[in-house]
Design an enzyme around this catalytic site. Structure first.
Site, PDB file in Angstrom:
ATOM      1  N   LEU A 107       1.684 -22.889  -9.166  1.00 48.10           N
ATOM      2  CA  LEU A 107       0.725 -22.336 -10.127  1.00 48.10           C
ATOM      3  C   LEU A 107       0.385 -20.896  -9.746  1.00 48.10           C
ATOM      4  O   LEU A 107      -0.002 -20.620  -8.609  1.00 48.10           O
ATOM      5  CB  LEU A 107      -0.552 -23.189 -10.160  1.00 48.10           C
ATOM      6  CG  LEU A 107      -0.374 -24.656 -10.543  1.00 48.10           C
ATOM      7  CD1 LEU A 107      -1.733 -25.297 -10.848  1.00 48.10           C
ATOM      8  CD2 LEU A 107       0.563 -24.818 -11.732  1.00 48.10           C
TER       9      LEU A 107
ATOM     10  N   ARG B 196     -11.153 -11.099  -8.865  1.00 52.48           N
ATOM     11  CA  ARG B 196     -11.970 -10.663  -7.726  1.00 52.48           C
ATOM     12  C   ARG B 196     -11.221  -9.740  -6.762  1.00 52.48           C
ATOM     13  O   ARG B 196     -11.820  -9.165  -5.858  1.00 52.48           O
ATOM     14  CB  ARG B 196     -12.520 -11.889  -6.968  1.00 52.48           C
ATOM     15  CG  ARG B 196     -13.718 -12.491  -7.696  1.00 52.48           C
ATOM     16  CD  ARG B 196     -14.435 -13.481  -6.818  1.00 52.48           C
ATOM     17  NE  ARG B 196     -13.737 -14.767  -6.754  1.00 52.48           N
ATOM     18  CZ  ARG B 196     -13.888 -15.644  -5.771  1.00 52.48           C
ATOM     19  NH1 ARG B 196     -14.687 -15.372  -4.753  1.00 52.48           N
ATOM     20  NH2 ARG B 196     -13.241 -16.786  -5.803  1.00 52.48           N
TER      21      ARG B 196
HETATM   22  C1  UD1 Z   1      -9.017 -26.300  -7.498  1.00 52.14           C
HETATM   23  C2  UD1 Z   1      -9.227 -27.806  -7.493  1.00 52.14           C
HETATM   24  C3  UD1 Z   1     -10.208 -28.169  -6.408  1.00 52.14           C
HETATM   25  C4  UD1 Z   1      -9.682 -27.693  -5.073  1.00 52.14           C
HETATM   26  C5  UD1 Z   1      -9.395 -26.215  -5.111  1.00 52.14           C
HETATM   27  C6  UD1 Z   1      -8.682 -25.779  -3.864  1.00 52.14           C
HETATM   28  C7  UD1 Z   1      -8.930 -28.508  -9.787  1.00 52.14           C
HETATM   29  C8  UD1 Z   1      -9.579 -28.902 -11.038  1.00 52.14           C
HETATM   30  N1  UD1 Z   1      -9.725 -28.180  -8.782  1.00 52.14           N
HETATM   31  O1  UD1 Z   1     -10.260 -25.728  -7.808  1.00 52.14           O
HETATM   32  O2  UD1 Z   1     -10.396 -29.571  -6.378  1.00 52.14           O
HETATM   33  O3  UD1 Z   1     -10.630 -27.972  -4.038  1.00 52.14           O
HETATM   34  O4  UD1 Z   1      -8.528 -25.889  -6.218  1.00 52.14           O
HETATM   35  O5  UD1 Z   1      -8.565 -24.386  -3.869  1.00 52.14           O
HETATM   36  O6  UD1 Z   1      -7.724 -28.546  -9.691  1.00 52.14           O
HETATM   37  N2  UD1 Z   1      -4.449 -22.002 -12.164  1.00 52.14           N
HETATM   38  C9  UD1 Z   1      -3.538 -21.795 -13.172  1.00 52.14           C
HETATM   39  N3  UD1 Z   1      -3.892 -22.071 -14.444  1.00 52.14           N
HETATM   40  C10 UD1 Z   1      -5.117 -22.564 -14.763  1.00 52.14           C
HETATM   41  C11 UD1 Z   1      -6.034 -22.767 -13.727  1.00 52.14           C
HETATM   42  C12 UD1 Z   1      -5.668 -22.488 -12.427  1.00 52.14           C
HETATM   43  O7  UD1 Z   1      -2.424 -21.346 -12.921  1.00 52.14           O
HETATM   44  O8  UD1 Z   1      -5.348 -22.793 -15.943  1.00 52.14           O
HETATM   45  C13 UD1 Z   1      -4.068 -21.697 -10.787  1.00 52.14           C
HETATM   46  C14 UD1 Z   1      -4.825 -20.484 -10.269  1.00 52.14           C
HETATM   47  O9  UD1 Z   1      -4.020 -19.327 -10.357  1.00 52.14           O
HETATM   48  C15 UD1 Z   1      -5.064 -20.838  -8.813  1.00 52.14           C
HETATM   49  C16 UD1 Z   1      -5.051 -22.353  -8.770  1.00 52.14           C
HETATM   50  O10 UD1 Z   1      -4.450 -22.783  -9.975  1.00 52.14           O
HETATM   51  O11 UD1 Z   1      -4.021 -20.383  -7.997  1.00 52.14           O
HETATM   52  C17 UD1 Z   1      -6.390 -22.975  -8.577  1.00 52.14           C
HETATM   53  O12 UD1 Z   1      -7.200 -22.649  -9.666  1.00 52.14           O
HETATM   54  P1  UD1 Z   1      -8.739 -22.427  -9.511  1.00 52.14           P
HETATM   55  O13 UD1 Z   1      -9.314 -22.180 -10.824  1.00 52.14           O
HETATM   56  O14 UD1 Z   1      -9.016 -21.456  -8.451  1.00 52.14           O
HETATM   57  O15 UD1 Z   1      -9.190 -23.886  -9.046  1.00 52.14           O
HETATM   58  P2  UD1 Z   1     -10.489 -24.205  -8.268  1.00 52.14           P
HETATM   59  O16 UD1 Z   1     -11.617 -24.164  -9.200  1.00 52.14           O
HETATM   60  O17 UD1 Z   1     -10.593 -23.368  -7.064  1.00 52.14           O
END
Ligand code: UD1
Ligand code: CA
Length: 453
Positions: A8, A15
């Site tokens: 992903l 940020r």
């Molecule tokens: C997510 C997890 C959380 C975990 C944390 C660890 C979920 C719902 N939550 O939270 O349980 O503790 O990661 O860091 O999975 N991304 C996409 N497309 C999207 C959303 C996210 O590519 O639509 C990618 C982002 O680029 C990122 C990663 O997924 O690299 C994590 O996304 P982020 O929104 O940061 O998840 P967290 O809220 O941190």
């Protein structure tokens, strides 16, 4: 077993406050995503699928050489939604491993047990943190088995006290993902499709979720800010230096060596403070690197000392040589054994035979020198006429007096000798002395000028 790896990388990374997409920010000169792709390659991924969004074209161009499947996620609606975009690209018989483009330090050795367990059913990588703030918490049942992940924003007070967190990294059979992922809803505090919901669905259907916990939580840390980027860079550098120290490399301070590429060192080498190694650098045995050196894509022979403040790029240095302090070896420099390059000397496409010396304040470019040559202080090879480059050639045992100007193309044959301050434009034959300078005249009775009153 086929392995499919989904990475992903669609997040904006706002940020970082940067025009550069987050996964193209670097650790050790390599994009974050590049580190993750290296891990995928080490795991022998049969199909690696990158989910991209913001800045996607730039990311794709950067990795155009790699065999990857690119899937766009136009709108970021959560991790579950991101993986859902890849469903049709997944092989039915594969184990699917989900990684993150902004989590660069995960080692293949940490992931191997997770992937093995996932052949049977879902497997999740967790971490235990003293400060779990912001992470999804891992909720276990009364038997201690995995029950579900609850996000920070959806968690109750008791759940928030749990220190075991979801790293986001998970693996499972492709068919299981294909079955549960389309059923995930966004009925939660953030209105997002949560990937970990597939795990609780599997539990409901009677599957056990295998949990693997990382030993060192730095491995699963992601980059959201420049401060975190630096923290991971330091951790990465320390890991590399510690590995080399375990193999016998001596260092003055493991925190003051940076390796941006690969450093290979023989026995009993010593690296003093503030050394930066870039690209492929190979050291023989007993090489000493004094403080503040930059060494890029170079090979250095056994027993050679690189004195302080030297800069080497695409140079090959033989054994028992002495370079610097303040030397600059540019691409195409090839120095045989026992050569000496002293302070404020620049070399480029310069080949020096055994024992040859250029000790002070010189420029030697596009030159081939035999063995035992001595180039005096301030000597310059004039290799460029403003349009083309030309070669300077010296045989063995040539002596160039200080402050000479060698106008290429020019040859000084074996045992040739050039008087100090000469401008040499013609071949100096074997054993000849060349003096090419204005003749000295002494005028007696000379009166010095006096200051105007
Ligand atoms: C997510 C997890 C959380 C975990 C944390 C660890 C979920 C719902 N939550 O939270 O349980 O503790 O990661 O860091 O999975 N991304 C996409 N497309 C999207 C959303 C996210 O590519 O639509 C990618 C982002 O680029 C990122 C990663 O997924 O690299 C994590 O996304 P982020 O929104 O940061 O998840 P967290 O809220 O941190
Ligand atoms: Ca995050």
């Amino acid at each position: 077993m086929t392995l499919n790896i989904v990475i992903l990388a669609a997040g904006r990374g706002s940020r970082m406050k940067s025009e550069t997409p987050k996964v193209l920010h670097t650790i050790a000169n390599k994009p974050l995503l590049g580190h993750v792709l290296d891990t995928a390659a080490a795991l022998e991924s049969g199909n690696t699928i990158v989910v991209y969004g913001h800045g996607g074209e730039h990311v794709r161009q950067t990795f155009a050489e790699s065999a990857l499947t690119w899937v766009e996620q136009v709108e970021q609606k959560g991790t579950g939604h991101a993986v859902l975009q890849t469903i049709s690209a997944l092989d039915d018989d594969a184990t699917v491993l989900v990684l993150y483009g902004d989590v660069p330090l995960l080692r293949p050795a940490t992931l191997e047990p997770l992937v093995e367990k996932a052949a049977q059913g879902p497997a999740l990588l967790t971490a235990v943190l003293t400060d779990p703030q912001g992470y999804g918490r891992v909720i276990r049942d009364d038997k201690g088995l995995f029950a579900r992940v609850v996000e920070q924003k959806d968690a109750g007070a008791d759940e928030l006290r749990v220190q075991e967190v979801n790293t986001g990294v998970m693996a499972m059979p492709a068919l299981m993902l294909k079955k549960y992922l389309p059923r995930v809803t966004n009925n939660n505090a953030q209105g997002e499709y949560y990937l970990p919901d597939v795990l609780s669905m599997a539990v409901t259907d009677g599957f056990d979720v295998q949990v693997v916990t990382v030993d060192d939580a730095i491995e699963t840390e992601g980059v959201n800010t420049r401060a975190q980027l630096v923290q991971l860079e330091r951790a990465y550098q320390l890991r590399q230096v510690q590995t080399l120290m375990a193999q016998g490399l001596g260092v003055a301070d493991p925190a003051r060596v940076d390796i941006r590429g690969t450093l290979t060192a023989g026995k009993d080498c010593f690296v003093d403070v503030n050394a930066v190694f870039e690209g492929e650098v190979v050291l023989g045995d007993g090489v000493i690197i004094e403080p503040n050196c930059v060494i890029r894509n170079s090979t250095i022979g056994s027993g050679t000392r690189i004195c302080a403040m030297s800069h080497l790029e695409q140079a090959i240095v033989g054994a028992s040589a002495n370079i610097g302090p303040f030397a600059r070896l540019r691409p195409g420099t090839e120095l045989a054994d026992k050569t000496k390059i002293g302070n404020f000397v620049e070399t480029k496409k310069a080949v020096l035979g055994e024992g040859s010396k250029v000790n002070h304040l010189s420029y030697i470019g596009d030159a081939v020198l035999g063995a035992g040559v001595n180039v005096g202080a301030g000597t310059i090879t004039c290799n460029y006429d403003g349009a083309n480059k030309f070669q300077t050639t010296m045989g063995d045992n040539v002596f160039i007096g200080s402050n000479s100007t060698l106008v290429a193309p020019v040859t000084i044959e074996t045992d040739g000798f050039v008087g100090a301050g000469s401008v040499v434009t013609k071949t100096v034959g074997q054993g000849e002395l060349a003096i090419g300078r204005g003749k000295q005249r002494n005028i007696s009775g000379w009166k010095r000028p006096e200051k105007n009153k």
